[in-house]
Design a protein around this motif. Structure first.
Motif, short mmCIF file in Angstrom:
data_model
loop_
_atom_site.label_atom_id
_atom_site.label_comp_id
_atom_site.label_asym_id
_atom_site.label_seq_id
_atom_site.Cartn_x
_atom_site.Cartn_y
_atom_site.Cartn_z
N LEU A 103 0.86 -1.21 0.00
CA LEU A 103 0.00 0.00 0.00
C LEU A 103 0.88 1.25 0.00
N ILE A 104 1.86 1.27 0.89
CA ILE A 104 2.79 2.41 0.96
C ILE A 104 3.47 2.63 -0.38
N ASN A 105 3.94 1.53 -0.96
CA ASN A 105 4.62 1.61 -2.25
C ASN A 105 3.72 2.24 -3.32
N ASN A 106 2.41 2.02 -3.18
CA ASN A 106 1.45 2.55 -4.15
C ASN A 106 0.84 3.88 -3.72
N LEU A 157 -13.11 5.02 -4.35
CA LEU A 157 -12.58 3.95 -5.19
C LEU A 157 -12.09 2.80 -4.32
N GLY A 158 -12.35 1.58 -4.79
CA GLY A 158 -11.83 0.39 -4.10
C GLY A 158 -11.01 -0.43 -5.08
N THR A 159 -9.86 -0.92 -4.63
CA THR A 159 -9.07 -1.79 -5.53
C THR A 159 -9.65 -3.20 -5.54
N ASP A 160 -10.28 -3.61 -4.43
CA ASP A 160 -10.88 -4.94 -4.30
C ASP A 160 -9.93 -6.07 -4.71
N VAL A 161 -8.65 -5.92 -4.46
CA VAL A 161 -7.75 -7.08 -4.62
C VAL A 161 -8.23 -8.18 -3.69
N GLY A 162 -8.26 -9.48 -4.10
CA GLY A 162 -7.79 -10.13 -5.27
C GLY A 162 -8.70 -10.20 -6.49
N ALA A 163 -10.00 -9.78 -6.44
CA ALA A 163 -10.75 -9.72 -7.69
C ALA A 163 -10.28 -8.51 -8.49
N GLY A 164 -9.90 -7.46 -7.80
CA GLY A 164 -9.27 -6.33 -8.46
C GLY A 164 -7.86 -6.72 -8.87
N THR A 165 -7.37 -6.11 -9.94
CA THR A 165 -6.10 -6.58 -10.49
C THR A 165 -4.90 -5.71 -10.13
N SER A 166 -5.09 -4.76 -9.23
CA SER A 166 -3.95 -3.95 -8.80
C SER A 166 -4.24 -3.31 -7.44
N LEU A 167 -3.20 -3.21 -6.62
CA LEU A 167 -3.34 -2.47 -5.35
C LEU A 167 -3.20 -0.97 -5.58
N LEU A 187 4.13 12.84 -6.15
CA LEU A 187 3.99 12.14 -7.44
C LEU A 187 4.91 12.75 -8.48
N ASP A 188 5.50 11.86 -9.27
CA ASP A 188 6.40 12.32 -10.33
C ASP A 188 5.68 12.25 -11.68
N PRO A 189 5.30 13.43 -12.21
CA PRO A 189 4.53 13.41 -13.47
C PRO A 189 5.38 12.99 -14.67
N LEU A 190 6.70 12.85 -14.45
CA LEU A 190 7.58 12.47 -15.57
C LEU A 190 8.19 11.08 -15.35
N ASP A 231 2.75 2.40 -9.49
CA ASP A 231 3.59 2.71 -8.33
C ASP A 231 4.86 3.49 -8.71
N ARG A 232 5.24 3.46 -9.98
CA ARG A 232 6.46 4.18 -10.38
C ARG A 232 6.31 5.69 -10.27
N ILE A 233 5.07 6.19 -10.35
CA ILE A 233 4.93 7.66 -10.23
C ILE A 233 4.85 8.11 -8.77
N VAL A 234 4.73 7.14 -7.85
CA VAL A 234 4.70 7.50 -6.42
C VAL A 234 6.15 7.59 -5.94
N ALA A 235 6.68 8.82 -5.96
CA ALA A 235 8.08 9.00 -5.57
C ALA A 235 8.24 8.80 -4.07
N HIS A 236 7.30 9.33 -3.29
CA HIS A 236 7.39 9.24 -1.83
C HIS A 236 6.00 9.13 -1.23
N THR A 237 5.92 8.42 -0.10
CA THR A 237 4.67 8.32 0.66
C THR A 237 4.97 8.70 2.11
N TYR A 238 4.19 9.62 2.65
CA TYR A 238 4.36 10.05 4.05
C TYR A 238 3.13 9.63 4.86
N VAL A 239 3.38 9.08 6.04
CA VAL A 239 2.31 8.71 6.96
C VAL A 239 2.48 9.51 8.24
N MET A 240 1.50 10.34 8.56
CA MET A 240 1.59 11.25 9.72
C MET A 240 2.95 11.97 9.74
#
Ligand code: GUN
Ligand code: ZN
Length: 452
Positions: free
Chosen positions: A137-140, A331-341, A407-410, A438-447
Protein backbone atom coordinates in the motif's frame (compact mmCIF):
# COMPACT_ATOMS: atom_id res chain seq x y z
CA UNK A 1 20.63 26.00 4.34
CA UNK A 2 20.23 25.16 0.64
CA UNK A 3 17.03 23.09 0.10
CA UNK A 4 18.83 20.33 -1.86
CA UNK A 5 21.34 19.78 0.94
CA UNK A 6 18.56 19.61 3.53
CA UNK A 7 16.69 17.11 1.36
CA UNK A 8 19.78 14.92 1.48
CA UNK A 9 19.93 15.19 5.27
CA UNK A 10 16.27 14.10 5.48
CA UNK A 11 17.01 11.22 3.15
CA UNK A 12 19.54 9.95 5.67
CA UNK A 13 16.89 10.22 8.41
CA UNK A 14 18.18 13.29 10.20
CA UNK A 15 14.66 14.79 10.08
CA UNK A 16 12.53 13.82 13.08
CA UNK A 17 8.72 13.89 13.32
CA UNK A 18 8.99 16.67 15.93
CA UNK A 19 10.73 18.94 13.45
CA UNK A 20 8.79 21.50 11.47
CA UNK A 21 9.40 20.58 7.86
CA UNK A 22 8.47 22.51 4.74
CA UNK A 23 7.93 20.56 1.51
CA UNK A 24 8.29 22.53 -1.70
CA UNK A 25 6.47 21.29 -4.82
CA UNK A 26 3.27 21.69 -6.83
CA UNK A 27 0.39 21.23 -4.37
CA UNK A 28 -2.90 19.73 -5.49
CA UNK A 29 -5.90 18.79 -3.35
CA UNK A 30 -9.65 19.36 -3.03
CA UNK A 31 -11.83 21.33 -0.61
CA UNK A 32 -14.99 19.71 -1.95
CA UNK A 33 -16.23 17.60 -4.86
CA UNK A 34 -15.16 19.12 -8.18
CA UNK A 35 -18.17 17.40 -9.81
CA UNK A 36 -20.49 19.96 -8.25
CA UNK A 37 -18.20 22.75 -7.09
CA UNK A 38 -16.05 24.58 -9.64
CA UNK A 39 -14.05 26.17 -6.78
CA UNK A 40 -13.21 22.86 -5.11
CA UNK A 41 -9.70 22.41 -6.53
CA UNK A 42 -6.64 23.83 -4.81
CA UNK A 43 -3.69 23.82 -7.20
CA UNK A 44 -0.60 25.77 -6.25
CA UNK A 45 2.24 25.72 -8.76
CA UNK A 46 5.41 26.03 -6.65
CA UNK A 47 3.68 25.51 -3.33
CA UNK A 48 4.86 24.86 0.21
CA UNK A 49 3.41 22.35 2.66
CA UNK A 50 4.47 22.86 6.27
CA UNK A 51 4.17 19.85 8.59
CA UNK A 52 4.77 19.54 12.32
CA UNK A 53 4.07 16.67 14.72
CA UNK A 54 2.44 14.66 11.96
CA UNK A 55 -0.05 17.36 11.01
CA UNK A 56 -0.38 19.97 8.32
CA UNK A 57 0.40 23.39 9.76
CA UNK A 58 0.00 25.41 6.55
CA UNK A 59 -0.06 25.00 2.82
CA UNK A 60 0.19 27.76 0.27
CA UNK A 61 2.49 29.24 -2.29
CA UNK A 62 6.21 29.01 -1.64
CA UNK A 63 6.97 32.68 -2.20
CA UNK A 64 4.49 33.79 0.51
CA UNK A 65 5.43 31.07 3.01
CA UNK A 66 9.16 30.72 2.49
CA UNK A 67 10.02 32.88 5.52
CA UNK A 68 7.93 30.80 7.91
CA UNK A 69 10.12 29.21 10.58
CA UNK A 70 10.94 25.59 9.70
CA UNK A 71 13.72 23.24 10.81
CA UNK A 72 14.17 21.84 7.32
CA UNK A 73 12.99 22.34 3.77
CA UNK A 74 12.66 19.39 1.39
CA UNK A 75 12.72 20.33 -2.26
CA UNK A 76 10.28 18.39 -4.43
CA UNK A 77 10.13 21.06 -7.15
CA UNK A 78 8.60 19.71 -10.35
CA UNK A 79 6.70 17.02 -8.44
CA UNK A 80 3.08 17.04 -7.30
CA UNK A 81 2.24 16.84 -3.61
CA UNK A 82 -1.26 15.55 -2.93
CA UNK A 83 -3.15 13.70 -0.18
CA UNK A 84 -2.41 10.01 0.39
CA UNK A 85 -4.74 7.69 -1.53
CA UNK A 86 -7.75 6.11 0.14
CA UNK A 87 -8.76 2.55 -0.85
CA UNK A 88 -12.37 2.08 0.26
CA UNK A 89 -12.54 -1.68 -0.36
CA UNK A 90 -9.78 -4.30 -0.44
CA UNK A 91 -9.06 -7.82 0.94
CA UNK A 92 -5.58 -8.21 2.45
CA UNK A 93 -5.71 -12.06 2.53
CA UNK A 94 -6.25 -12.11 -1.23
CA UNK A 95 -2.92 -10.59 -2.32
CA UNK A 96 -1.49 -14.06 -2.98
CA UNK A 97 -4.39 -14.99 -5.28
CA UNK A 98 -4.64 -11.82 -7.34
CA UNK A 99 -5.56 -12.47 -11.01
CA UNK A 100 -6.85 -16.06 -11.06
CA UNK A 101 -8.19 -17.16 -14.41
CA UNK A 102 -11.56 -17.82 -15.89
CA UNK A 103 -14.33 -17.48 -13.28
CA UNK A 104 -17.05 -15.00 -12.39
CA UNK A 105 -17.95 -14.12 -8.81
CA UNK A 106 -19.45 -17.32 -7.31
CA UNK A 107 -17.11 -19.72 -9.14
CA UNK A 108 -14.14 -17.49 -8.32
CA UNK A 109 -15.03 -17.48 -4.59
CA UNK A 110 -15.41 -21.28 -4.44
CA UNK A 111 -12.41 -22.14 -6.60
CA UNK A 112 -9.80 -19.66 -5.45
CA UNK A 113 -10.87 -17.39 -2.61
CA UNK A 114 -12.22 -19.65 0.10
CA UNK A 115 -9.30 -22.15 -0.04
CA UNK A 116 -6.86 -19.21 0.22
CA UNK A 117 -8.58 -17.60 3.21
CA UNK A 118 -8.44 -20.81 5.28
CA UNK A 119 -4.68 -20.26 5.66
CA UNK A 120 -5.19 -17.12 7.75
CA UNK A 121 -5.87 -18.99 10.98
CA UNK A 122 -2.11 -19.17 11.31
CA UNK A 123 -0.82 -16.04 13.03
CA UNK A 124 2.67 -16.22 11.58
CA UNK A 125 1.38 -16.56 8.02
CA UNK A 126 -1.28 -13.87 8.48
CA UNK A 127 1.30 -11.43 9.92
CA UNK A 128 3.69 -12.02 7.06
CA UNK A 129 0.97 -11.38 4.45
CA UNK A 130 -0.43 -8.36 6.34
CA UNK A 131 3.06 -6.85 6.46
CA UNK A 132 3.57 -7.41 2.74
CA UNK A 133 0.13 -5.97 1.98
CA UNK A 134 0.73 -2.80 4.02
CA UNK A 135 4.19 -2.30 2.55
CA UNK A 136 2.68 -2.56 -0.92
CA UNK A 137 0.00 0.00 0.00
CA UNK A 138 2.79 2.41 0.96
CA UNK A 139 4.62 1.61 -2.25
CA UNK A 140 1.45 2.55 -4.15
CA UNK A 141 0.78 5.73 -2.17
CA UNK A 142 -2.22 4.38 -0.26
CA UNK A 143 -2.26 5.62 3.32
CA UNK A 144 -5.79 4.62 4.38
CA UNK A 145 -7.86 1.56 3.50
CA UNK A 146 -11.04 -0.26 4.49
CA UNK A 147 -9.89 -3.85 4.56
CA UNK A 148 -11.49 -7.29 4.66
CA UNK A 149 -9.60 -9.79 6.84
CA UNK A 150 -10.99 -13.37 7.04
CA UNK A 151 -13.47 -15.03 9.41
CA UNK A 152 -10.60 -15.93 11.73
CA UNK A 153 -9.98 -13.42 14.56
CA UNK A 154 -6.29 -14.31 14.19
CA UNK A 155 -6.31 -12.63 10.77
CA UNK A 156 -7.70 -9.43 12.30
CA UNK A 157 -5.17 -9.32 15.13
CA UNK A 158 -2.31 -9.90 12.68
CA UNK A 159 -3.54 -7.12 10.40
CA UNK A 160 -4.11 -4.52 13.11
CA UNK A 161 -0.74 -5.31 14.76
CA UNK A 162 1.07 -4.60 11.49
CA UNK A 163 -0.98 -1.46 10.79
CA UNK A 164 -0.29 -0.15 14.31
CA UNK A 165 3.45 -0.68 13.81
CA UNK A 166 3.31 1.54 10.72
CA UNK A 167 0.96 4.09 12.37
CA UNK A 168 -1.35 3.80 9.35
CA UNK A 169 -5.01 4.83 9.43
CA UNK A 170 -6.69 1.48 8.72
CA UNK A 171 -10.15 0.01 9.20
CA UNK A 172 -10.80 -3.74 9.32
CA UNK A 173 -12.81 -6.43 11.04
CA UNK A 174 -13.58 -10.12 11.33
CA UNK A 175 -15.60 -11.50 8.41
CA UNK A 176 -18.96 -12.92 9.46
CA UNK A 177 -20.01 -16.00 7.48
CA UNK A 178 -22.09 -18.89 8.81
CA UNK A 179 -23.20 -20.73 5.64
CA UNK A 180 -22.48 -21.52 1.98
CA UNK A 181 -18.69 -21.80 2.35
CA UNK A 182 -16.20 -24.49 3.50
CA UNK A 183 -16.69 -25.52 7.15
CA UNK A 184 -13.17 -24.28 8.05
CA UNK A 185 -14.30 -20.71 7.32
CA UNK A 186 -17.69 -20.76 9.02
CA UNK A 187 -18.59 -19.19 12.35
CA UNK A 188 -21.96 -19.24 14.12
CA UNK A 189 -24.12 -16.25 15.10
CA UNK A 190 -22.94 -16.81 18.69
CA UNK A 191 -19.21 -17.03 17.92
CA UNK A 192 -19.50 -14.17 15.40
CA UNK A 193 -20.95 -11.99 18.15
CA UNK A 194 -18.45 -12.95 20.84
CA UNK A 195 -15.37 -12.77 18.63
CA UNK A 196 -16.38 -9.45 17.07
CA UNK A 197 -17.08 -7.94 20.50
CA UNK A 198 -13.64 -8.93 21.78
CA UNK A 199 -11.97 -7.52 18.67
CA UNK A 200 -13.91 -4.25 18.89
CA UNK A 201 -12.91 -3.82 22.53
CA UNK A 202 -9.31 -4.55 21.63
CA UNK A 203 -8.84 -2.50 18.47
CA UNK A 204 -11.47 0.23 18.02
CA UNK A 205 -9.75 3.65 18.23
CA UNK A 206 -6.38 2.10 19.11
CA UNK A 207 -3.83 4.45 17.51
CA UNK A 208 -5.28 5.29 14.11
CA UNK A 209 -7.29 2.08 13.80
CA UNK A 210 -11.04 1.62 13.52
CA UNK A 211 -13.25 -1.44 13.46
CA UNK A 212 -15.75 -2.54 10.79
CA UNK A 213 -18.43 -5.17 11.40
CA UNK A 214 -17.96 -7.20 8.22
CA UNK A 215 -20.62 -9.69 7.07
CA UNK A 216 -19.05 -11.09 3.87
CA UNK A 217 -22.25 -10.78 1.78
CA UNK A 218 -25.87 -11.82 2.19
CA UNK A 219 -25.42 -15.34 0.70
CA UNK A 220 -22.91 -16.41 3.37
CA UNK A 221 -24.90 -15.18 6.37
CA UNK A 222 -28.18 -16.41 7.83
CA UNK A 223 -30.78 -13.94 9.06
CA UNK A 224 -29.65 -14.79 12.59
CA UNK A 225 -26.10 -13.72 11.81
CA UNK A 226 -27.16 -10.51 10.06
CA UNK A 227 -29.17 -9.77 13.21
CA UNK A 228 -25.93 -10.16 15.19
CA UNK A 229 -24.27 -7.60 12.89
CA UNK A 230 -27.17 -5.21 13.60
CA UNK A 231 -26.85 -5.82 17.34
CA UNK A 232 -23.11 -5.01 17.24
CA UNK A 233 -23.82 -1.74 15.41
CA UNK A 234 -26.35 -0.79 18.09
CA UNK A 235 -23.94 -1.64 20.92
CA UNK A 236 -21.02 0.15 19.26
CA UNK A 237 -22.56 3.02 17.25
CA UNK A 238 -19.25 4.36 15.95
CA UNK A 239 -18.00 1.15 14.28
CA UNK A 240 -18.37 0.75 10.52
CA UNK A 241 -20.41 -1.75 8.52
CA UNK A 242 -18.50 -3.14 5.53
CA UNK A 243 -19.92 -5.64 3.05
CA UNK A 244 -20.55 -6.46 -0.62
CA UNK A 245 -23.78 -5.55 -2.40
CA UNK A 246 -25.30 -6.42 -5.81
CA UNK A 247 -22.02 -7.16 -7.56
CA UNK A 248 -23.10 -9.88 -9.99
CA UNK A 249 -26.43 -10.94 -11.55
CA UNK A 250 -26.16 -14.59 -10.46
CA UNK A 251 -25.46 -13.43 -6.90
CA UNK A 252 -28.52 -11.12 -6.97
CA UNK A 253 -30.73 -14.04 -8.11
CA UNK A 254 -29.32 -16.23 -5.34
CA UNK A 255 -30.11 -13.58 -2.73
CA UNK A 256 -33.71 -13.49 -4.01
CA UNK A 257 -34.00 -17.24 -3.39
CA UNK A 258 -32.29 -17.12 0.01
CA UNK A 259 -34.32 -14.15 1.29
CA UNK A 260 -37.72 -14.38 -0.50
CA UNK A 261 -39.34 -12.02 2.02
CA UNK A 262 -37.02 -9.10 1.12
CA UNK A 263 -37.85 -6.47 -1.47
CA UNK A 264 -34.29 -6.41 -2.80
CA UNK A 265 -30.70 -7.34 -1.95
CA UNK A 266 -30.20 -4.01 -0.16
CA UNK A 267 -33.41 -4.63 1.76
CA UNK A 268 -31.88 -7.78 3.29
CA UNK A 269 -29.29 -5.57 4.96
CA UNK A 270 -31.72 -2.75 5.71
CA UNK A 271 -34.11 -5.08 7.60
CA UNK A 272 -31.27 -5.72 10.05
CA UNK A 273 -30.33 -2.07 10.55
CA UNK A 274 -27.16 -2.38 8.49
CA UNK A 275 -27.69 0.64 6.24
CA UNK A 276 -26.26 3.67 8.06
CA UNK A 277 -23.97 6.63 7.41
CA UNK A 278 -21.06 4.43 8.47
CA UNK A 279 -21.96 1.64 6.04
CA UNK A 280 -19.81 1.02 2.97
CA UNK A 281 -21.25 -1.20 0.25
CA UNK A 282 -18.72 -2.51 -2.25
CA UNK A 283 -19.84 -2.66 -5.90
CA UNK A 284 -23.58 -1.72 -5.75
CA UNK A 285 -23.88 -2.32 -9.50
CA UNK A 286 -27.26 -4.04 -9.89
CA UNK A 287 -29.53 -1.71 -7.91
CA UNK A 288 -32.91 -0.18 -8.71
CA UNK A 289 -34.11 3.35 -8.00
CA UNK A 290 -35.68 2.33 -4.68
CA UNK A 291 -32.30 1.01 -3.56
CA UNK A 292 -30.54 4.25 -4.53
CA UNK A 293 -33.21 6.17 -2.64
CA UNK A 294 -32.72 4.06 0.51
CA UNK A 295 -28.93 4.42 0.33
CA UNK A 296 -29.37 8.15 -0.05
CA UNK A 297 -31.90 8.55 2.77
CA UNK A 298 -29.66 6.61 5.16
CA UNK A 299 -26.51 8.52 4.06
CA UNK A 300 -24.80 5.22 3.21
CA UNK A 301 -21.71 4.95 0.99
CA UNK A 302 -20.48 3.03 -2.04
CA UNK A 303 -17.05 1.66 -2.95
CA UNK A 304 -16.65 1.65 -6.75
CA UNK A 305 -14.23 -1.13 -7.72
CA UNK A 306 -13.64 -0.88 -11.48
CA UNK A 307 -10.68 -3.26 -11.92
CA UNK A 308 -12.58 -5.96 -10.05
CA UNK A 309 -15.87 -5.34 -11.89
CA UNK A 310 -14.14 -5.68 -15.25
CA UNK A 311 -11.97 -8.65 -14.24
CA UNK A 312 -14.90 -10.72 -12.90
CA UNK A 313 -17.24 -9.45 -15.62
CA UNK A 314 -19.60 -8.15 -12.93
CA UNK A 315 -20.94 -5.05 -14.69
CA UNK A 316 -20.50 -1.31 -15.11
CA UNK A 317 -21.13 0.78 -11.98
CA UNK A 318 -23.48 3.74 -12.52
CA UNK A 319 -21.61 6.70 -11.09
CA UNK A 320 -24.12 9.18 -12.56
CA UNK A 321 -26.95 7.57 -10.64
CA UNK A 322 -25.08 7.74 -7.32
CA UNK A 323 -24.39 11.41 -7.99
CA UNK A 324 -28.06 12.02 -8.78
CA UNK A 325 -28.89 10.55 -5.36
CA UNK A 326 -25.97 12.31 -3.59
CA UNK A 327 -24.46 9.04 -2.41
CA UNK A 328 -20.78 9.38 -1.45
CA UNK A 329 -18.54 7.19 -3.64
CA UNK A 330 -14.89 6.21 -3.21
CA UNK A 331 -12.58 3.95 -5.19
CA UNK A 332 -11.83 0.39 -4.10
CA UNK A 333 -9.07 -1.79 -5.53
CA UNK A 334 -10.88 -4.94 -4.30
CA UNK A 335 -7.75 -7.08 -4.62
CA UNK A 336 -7.79 -10.13 -5.27
CA UNK A 337 -10.75 -9.72 -7.69
CA UNK A 338 -9.27 -6.33 -8.46
CA UNK A 339 -6.10 -6.58 -10.49
CA UNK A 340 -3.95 -3.95 -8.80
CA UNK A 341 -3.34 -2.47 -5.35
CA UNK A 342 -2.66 0.83 -7.11
CA UNK A 343 -5.40 3.42 -6.67
CA UNK A 344 -3.81 5.17 -9.67
CA UNK A 345 -4.49 2.16 -11.90
CA UNK A 346 -7.96 2.02 -10.37
CA UNK A 347 -8.57 5.61 -11.56
CA UNK A 348 -7.57 4.48 -15.05
CA UNK A 349 -10.24 1.76 -15.08
CA UNK A 350 -12.81 4.01 -13.38
CA UNK A 351 -12.56 6.41 -16.30
CA UNK A 352 -12.90 3.53 -18.76
CA UNK A 353 -16.05 2.27 -17.01
CA UNK A 354 -17.67 5.68 -17.48
CA UNK A 355 -16.59 5.56 -21.14
CA UNK A 356 -18.06 2.06 -21.59
CA UNK A 357 -21.37 3.15 -20.10
CA UNK A 358 -21.73 5.57 -22.99
CA UNK A 359 -21.42 2.64 -25.39
CA UNK A 360 -24.27 0.73 -23.73
CA UNK A 361 -26.95 3.39 -23.42
CA UNK A 362 -29.53 4.96 -25.73
CA UNK A 363 -28.60 8.38 -24.37
CA UNK A 364 -24.79 8.66 -24.45
CA UNK A 365 -25.02 12.43 -24.04
CA UNK A 366 -26.41 11.85 -20.52
CA UNK A 367 -23.42 9.74 -19.41
CA UNK A 368 -20.66 11.79 -17.86
CA UNK A 369 -17.05 10.69 -18.39
CA UNK A 370 -15.04 11.14 -15.20
CA UNK A 371 -12.79 14.19 -15.39
CA UNK A 372 -9.19 13.95 -14.13
CA UNK A 373 -10.04 16.12 -11.12
CA UNK A 374 -13.18 14.17 -10.22
CA UNK A 375 -11.16 10.97 -10.41
CA UNK A 376 -8.44 12.27 -8.07
CA UNK A 377 -11.16 13.51 -5.73
CA UNK A 378 -12.62 9.96 -5.56
CA UNK A 379 -9.14 8.66 -4.73
CA UNK A 380 -8.53 11.18 -1.92
CA UNK A 381 -11.14 13.39 -0.23
CA UNK A 382 -14.03 11.42 -1.78
CA UNK A 383 -12.71 8.19 -0.26
CA UNK A 384 -12.13 9.95 3.06
CA UNK A 385 -15.76 11.17 3.00
CA UNK A 386 -17.03 7.62 2.36
CA UNK A 387 -15.16 6.60 5.52
CA UNK A 388 -16.41 9.63 7.55
CA UNK A 389 -12.76 10.72 7.80
CA UNK A 390 -12.99 13.92 5.75
CA UNK A 391 -12.07 16.02 8.80
CA UNK A 392 -8.89 14.01 9.40
CA UNK A 393 -7.43 13.02 6.02
CA UNK A 394 -7.96 13.37 2.26
CA UNK A 395 -6.66 16.91 1.73
CA UNK A 396 -3.81 19.17 2.85
CA UNK A 397 -5.54 21.87 4.89
CA UNK A 398 -4.22 22.99 8.32
CA UNK A 399 -4.88 20.49 11.11
CA UNK A 400 -5.20 17.48 8.83
CA UNK A 401 -3.09 14.40 9.50
CA UNK A 402 -0.04 14.64 7.24
CA UNK A 403 -0.67 11.56 5.08
CA UNK A 404 0.54 12.66 1.66
CA UNK A 405 2.25 11.50 -1.49
CA UNK A 406 4.78 13.05 -3.83
CA UNK A 407 3.99 12.14 -7.44
CA UNK A 408 6.40 12.32 -10.33
CA UNK A 409 4.53 13.41 -13.47
CA UNK A 410 7.58 12.47 -15.57
CA UNK A 411 8.16 8.94 -14.22
CA UNK A 412 8.79 6.32 -16.89
CA UNK A 413 9.59 6.92 -20.55
CA UNK A 414 6.06 7.04 -22.03
CA UNK A 415 4.48 9.23 -19.34
CA UNK A 416 7.50 11.46 -19.36
CA UNK A 417 7.37 12.03 -23.14
CA UNK A 418 3.65 12.66 -22.97
CA UNK A 419 3.64 14.96 -19.96
CA UNK A 420 6.47 17.10 -21.30
CA UNK A 421 3.96 18.17 -23.99
CA UNK A 422 1.06 18.71 -21.53
CA UNK A 423 -0.33 22.24 -21.47
CA UNK A 424 -1.98 22.39 -18.06
CA UNK A 425 -2.49 20.51 -14.78
CA UNK A 426 -5.59 18.69 -16.08
CA UNK A 427 -3.59 17.21 -18.96
CA UNK A 428 -0.71 16.27 -16.66
CA UNK A 429 -3.09 14.70 -14.16
CA UNK A 430 -4.99 12.74 -16.79
CA UNK A 431 -1.71 11.37 -18.14
CA UNK A 432 -0.71 10.23 -14.65
CA UNK A 433 -4.11 8.61 -14.04
CA UNK A 434 -4.17 6.70 -17.33
CA UNK A 435 -0.49 5.72 -17.54
CA UNK A 436 0.70 5.77 -13.94
CA UNK A 437 1.29 3.08 -11.34
CA UNK A 438 3.59 2.71 -8.33
CA UNK A 439 6.46 4.18 -10.38
CA UNK A 440 4.93 7.66 -10.23
CA UNK A 441 4.70 7.50 -6.42
CA UNK A 442 8.08 9.00 -5.57
CA UNK A 443 7.39 9.24 -1.83
CA UNK A 444 4.67 8.32 0.66
CA UNK A 445 4.36 10.05 4.05
CA UNK A 446 2.31 8.71 6.96
CA UNK A 447 1.59 11.25 9.72
CA UNK A 448 4.57 13.25 8.48
CA UNK A 449 6.92 10.25 8.44
CA UNK A 450 8.56 9.27 5.18
CA UNK A 451 7.70 5.64 4.46
CA UNK A 452 8.73 5.45 0.78
N1 GUN B 1 -18.47 -11.16 -2.52
C1 GUN B 1 -18.32 -11.95 -1.43
N2 GUN B 1 -17.04 -12.15 -1.15
C2 GUN B 1 -16.34 -11.48 -2.06
C3 GUN B 1 -14.94 -11.30 -2.28
O1 GUN B 1 -14.07 -11.81 -1.58
N3 GUN B 1 -14.61 -10.51 -3.35
C4 GUN B 1 -15.55 -9.92 -4.15
N4 GUN B 1 -15.14 -9.15 -5.17
N5 GUN B 1 -16.85 -10.09 -3.95
C5 GUN B 1 -17.25 -10.86 -2.92
ZN1 ZN C 1 -14.47 -7.39 -2.19
Amino acid sequence: MKPKFVALLCLFSFCSAADTVGYRGDILYFKGDPANDSEATVYIKDGYLIVKDGRVVKSGDYISLKDQPVDNTVDYSGKIITAGFVDTHVHYPQITMISEYGEQLIGWLNTYTFPTEIKYKNHHYASQEAAEFLDQLINNGTTTALVFATSSPVSVDAFFEQALKRNMRMISGKVLMDRNAPAELLDTPQSAYEESKLLIEKWQHKGRLDYAVTPRFAPTSTDQELAVAGRLLKEYPDVYLHTHLAENNQEVEWVKQLFPQSRSYLDVYDKHGLVTKKSIFAHSIHLNDDDFRVLSEKNANIAFCPTSNLFLGSGLFNLDKSREYHIPVGLGTDVGAGTSLSVIQTMDEAYKVTQMRKAFTDKPEEVHSLTPRENLYLATLGGATVLSLQDKIGSLTPGKEADFVVLDPLAGPILSERNKQAKNIDEILFGMEMLGDDRIVAHTYVMGKKMK
